[in-house]
Design a protein around this motif. Sequence first.
Motif, PDB file in Angstrom:
ATOM      1  N   GLN A 286      12.186  24.800  68.758  1.00 42.74           N
ATOM      2  CA  GLN A 286      11.020  24.114  67.967  1.00 42.74           C
ATOM      3  C   GLN A 286      10.204  25.202  67.196  1.00 42.74           C
ATOM      4  O   GLN A 286      10.440  26.294  67.626  1.00 42.74           O
ATOM      5  N   ASP A 287       9.623  24.591  66.225  1.00 40.77           N
ATOM      6  CA  ASP A 287       8.937  25.642  65.354  1.00 40.77           C
ATOM      7  C   ASP A 287       7.497  25.735  66.091  1.00 40.77           C
ATOM      8  O   ASP A 287       7.163  24.770  67.099  1.00 40.77           O
ATOM      9  N   GLU A 289       4.753  24.245  65.218  1.00 41.20           N
ATOM     10  CA  GLU A 289       4.079  23.196  65.262  1.00 41.20           C
ATOM     11  C   GLU A 289       4.688  22.090  66.406  1.00 41.20           C
ATOM     12  O   GLU A 289       4.165  21.014  66.422  1.00 41.20           O
ATOM     13  N   GLN A 291       7.764  21.125  66.094  1.00 43.95           N
ATOM     14  CA  GLN A 291       8.791  20.175  65.280  1.00 43.95           C
ATOM     15  C   GLN A 291      10.096  20.629  66.084  1.00 43.95           C
ATOM     16  O   GLN A 291      10.371  21.888  65.818  1.00 43.95           O
ATOM     17  N   VAL A 292      10.948  19.807  66.371  1.00 41.42           N
ATOM     18  CA  VAL A 292      12.403  20.071  66.667  1.00 41.42           C
ATOM     19  C   VAL A 292      13.258  20.584  65.883  1.00 41.42           C
ATOM     20  O   VAL A 292      13.320  19.961  64.684  1.00 41.42           O
ATOM     21  N   HIS A 293      13.794  21.759  65.884  1.00 43.73           N
ATOM     22  CA  HIS A 293      14.691  22.313  64.975  1.00 43.73           C
ATOM     23  C   HIS A 293      16.140  21.554  65.026  1.00 43.73           C
ATOM     24  O   HIS A 293      16.636  20.965  65.809  1.00 43.73           O
TER      25      HIS A 293
END
Length: 392
Positions: A286-287, A289, A291-293
């Motif tokens: 994830q990044d 934030e 957010q899943v990569h």
Amino acid sequence: MKYKGRFGDYGGFYVPEVLIPVLEELEEAFYRFYEDERFIAELAQLSKDYVGRPSPLYYARRFSKYVGFKVYLKREDLLHGGAHKANNTLGQGLLAKYMGKTKLIAETGAGQHGLATAMIGAFFGMETKIFMGVIDIERQSVNVHKMKLCGAEVIPIEGGTGTLKDAINDALRYWTAHVLDTFYLFGSACGPHPYPTIVRHFQTCIGTEARQQCLEQIGRLPDIVVACVGGGSNAIGIFSAFLEDKDVRLIGIEAGGRSLSSGKHAATLVVGRVGILHGAKAYLLQDDEGQVHETESVSAGLDYPAVGPEHCFLKDSGRAEYVAAEDNEVLDAFGLLSKTEGILPALEPAHALAYLISQKGKLSADTIVVANLSGRGDKDVSIVEKRRPQAY
Ligand SMILES: *Cc1c(COP(=O)(O)O)cnc(C)c1O
């Protein structure tokens, strides 16, 4: 229930309210039947007759000579369907039957689990729906065709990125509305409780057999057990039997993709951070934030941005080690096993073989390694041809 299915702090049960009774019913049924004599006998019989167990433990003489230590392959590639996946689909299919369910649903990314579920659906005569992202349907048209041949319906998922992550979400959503007659046959040792426990249970046959075969054929336990890790089912299946054998090193190999620094990989345990995806707490790609990569690797079967909770626990406790192998090394390993042994490995377990090749000259000649050959490489020949047009 919320506190069950924990491996250390990992795993658990982070799902919408509507799914809780559904998963509780499944948990209750699993604990009721998995020790039931009739269930055990029927599973054993079908594992033998339909799946083809036990799988051999094979001493790879010429591959061993190349790497300079002794490598034994656990030949899950010889099973029905060409991979370890049939252990899980048969086990859960039988559980569905004992629960009185008449329909199966499953998610799939590369199509391997979808196909293994479609086969079992045909075997039990159950109506089967496979949820698959539209991008994956396009990329894996051969598996889509095979699923249809087995009588399954393939449901295209348009949302999100059109890949595995979205297929799982849609399958879970569908399940909540059709729970009375439908069993969700989950593909790996991850997701919400009780799936990591159920899938592990049906894959432990790999490790139990391998351990006994080592004692019978070699006269001792191996020094190292190595397996590739996507969601984690084949690896936990073989690791589980050796957890108490403290002198046996357990090494899981993830998809390093093009390279770890490129960001295009699926090395969840090696570089991920803890978060929640698909109902479980685990390492995730994830990044900042959260957010899943998207993941990327030469082997579609390892492209999953999370990993099973037990592996997360084994990593933190130090009982198992996790490293990554990059695409180029994996393609070399594919070629080397083919050439030295006449065995085409799937690109997923070729990651484990790539790690062994990287240990050439680093391990003593009397070191004994068991590598889980989780599947056969026929499905990957065209990818290899594209990426390695010069052959080997
Ligand atoms: C699906 C697949 C994998 C990855 O799944 P795990 O749950 O991590 O085992 C590995 N090898 C093969 C051959 C597969 O088909």
